[in-house]
Write a protein that holds these residues in place. Structure first.
Motif: not given
Lengths: 284, 284
Positions: A85-86, A99, A197-198, A201, B54-55, B58-59, B63, B93, B95, B265
């Motif tokens: 997707v990305r 999507l 750690p990134d 999630w 953005q990621e 999203y994360a 959470s 992304d 998404q 994160w």
């Protein structure tokens, strides 16, 4: 000049009778002999074509066209659906992409026919739809975990074929992609999610439980590929231990699907010269 | 090294009391003194930051985070809203982007409060929402064409401010962008749509009729900027005769909005070492 396929993925990866999942080499790159760096250039190039073709599709949809494309992505956890997707869909105008991710059905969805939420998410004319998981979950996770008895899931293969026939007849090209990772590669990817750690999630303890059922999933995937790779909606079995290869393949398949539509820019539905004159007559 | 702003758009373009639309130079590039080529490099660079930010957003949303960002795009026909979606949002992304275009309300929408369809389209936590046109149409096209009487649209400015206050309090950062084209530039862009067969589909004879009402639209935009540029949801008035400048600005504003969230994160909500052990114990 971007390098080319020796055998296009459409031929190299199409699932035909007798395909044996257990024998597939998931680290292979069928049809592509130029390695990763050349693949990135090729994908970039395909992306430029894709972007122009997508705009034509969008224009067609705005002008009463009925065509659309639907990419169906299936694969085990970590198989790279999100990356597709990305990195692949990310190359086209977000306005043209529709999507949808299918997770565990909601209570409302569970009370409906399993294809209902799928029907509601079909791409509008002019769009490239993407299903991150799909109706195939209803013969994969559902079968493996016996969420319904066999007499309920067994007829679904034929139902799905009939449903897809309907979708195709209504103007949607289906591109069904099974992303195949090996259990070794999945282990490495899950491990990475536990080490960075990134990435925490993205990790879900349930993924390890599902992983324990690998042979059952293999069986369920084999049944899907045996019974639902039809003339009107074939499956492509994509070795996905190399993420770059899977992305390259999907870029090429989408480009092919859009090229096959042979869309022209819509004709003007107004009198061009009259409109020019009206515009010129304005004092602004 | 990518060049920088002399004054960041957040300061240079923020609409404050006394802003006069009639006096704005719409071909200017306030705060940016390095021209177009350097702007493209800068946008590319901002896009990389944006993509990472953005990621994280999203994360965070996955959470139990509550934060989101909503870009509101307003502007006359041809002001470049679509180009912003393609070239700026296209850098992140798909998404993570939740895009919605607001056209003429459907019959069902007309039967509801004008903010209802807006509420339903607000971005989910973790997403970057984009409104291509918005609730502001209810005090722009509606006011100009007297689709409802003044006593109906007049209270809407205050209602919109209260509504946006609510949205911001719920965790959404609003980035409101007014793309300002000059009538001369709009004429040239409409003319192009009448001259290029690949642009016919974007042309609508109604655009010329709306264009004839330019002074009324200016008045309506001025009222929006006077009355709804609040502390919690300010407007940015973006000169948009240069498409590259408007795109550069929006990239920077979005990057800033995401940076301000200062998201980390998400922490693991499972026992990392225990999960590693479970994974290693599997024979697959």
């Amino acid at each position: 000049m971007a390098k080319s396929w020796s055998t296009p993925p459409r031929e190299a990866l199409r699932v035909r009778a007798g395909f044996d999942l257990a024998k597939a080499d998931l680290a292979a790159t069928p049809g592509w002999e130029h390695g990763e760096t050349a693949a990135e250039k090729r994908l970039q190039k395909d992306g430029e074509h894709l972007s122009e073709l997508q705009e034509r599709l969008y224009a067609d949809g705005r002008s009463d066209g009925t065509r659309s494309v639907l990419l169906v992505l299936q694969g085990m956890d970590t198989s790279g659906k999100g990356g597709i997707v990305r990195h692949v869909l990310g190359m086209v105008d977000p306005q043209g992409v529709q999507l949808r991710s299918f997770g565990v059905p909601t209570e409302k969805e569970r009370s409906q026919h399993y294809l209902q939420r799928i029907r509601e998410a079909l791409p509008a004319p002019g769009r490239i739809g993407v299903f991150d998981r799909s109706h195939y979950e209803d013969v994969l996770v559902v079968r493996v975990n016996e969420l319904v008895p066999q007499e309920v899931w067994e007829p679904r293969y034929d139902e799905i074929n009939a449903f897809e026939r309907e979708v195709v007849d209504a103007g949607t090209t289906l591109v069904k992609v099974a992303l195949l990772v090996s259990p070794q590669e999945q282990k490495a990817r899950l491990r990475e999610r536990l080490e960075r750690p990134d990435k925490y999630w993205k990790f879900n303890p349930g993924d390890i439980d599902e992983r324990a059922k690998w042979p059952l999933y293999q069986e369920a995937y084999q049944a899907v590929l045996d019974r639902t790779s039809t003339e009107h909606a074939p499956w492509y079995a994509v070795p996905a231990d190399n993420k770059w290869y899977a992305q390259l393949v999907v870029g090429r398949l989408l480009r092919g699907a859009l090229e096959d539509l042979q869309l022209e820019w819509p004709a003007a539905d107004f009198d061009i010269e009259a409109e020019k004159a009206r515009l010129d007559a304005q004092t602004l």
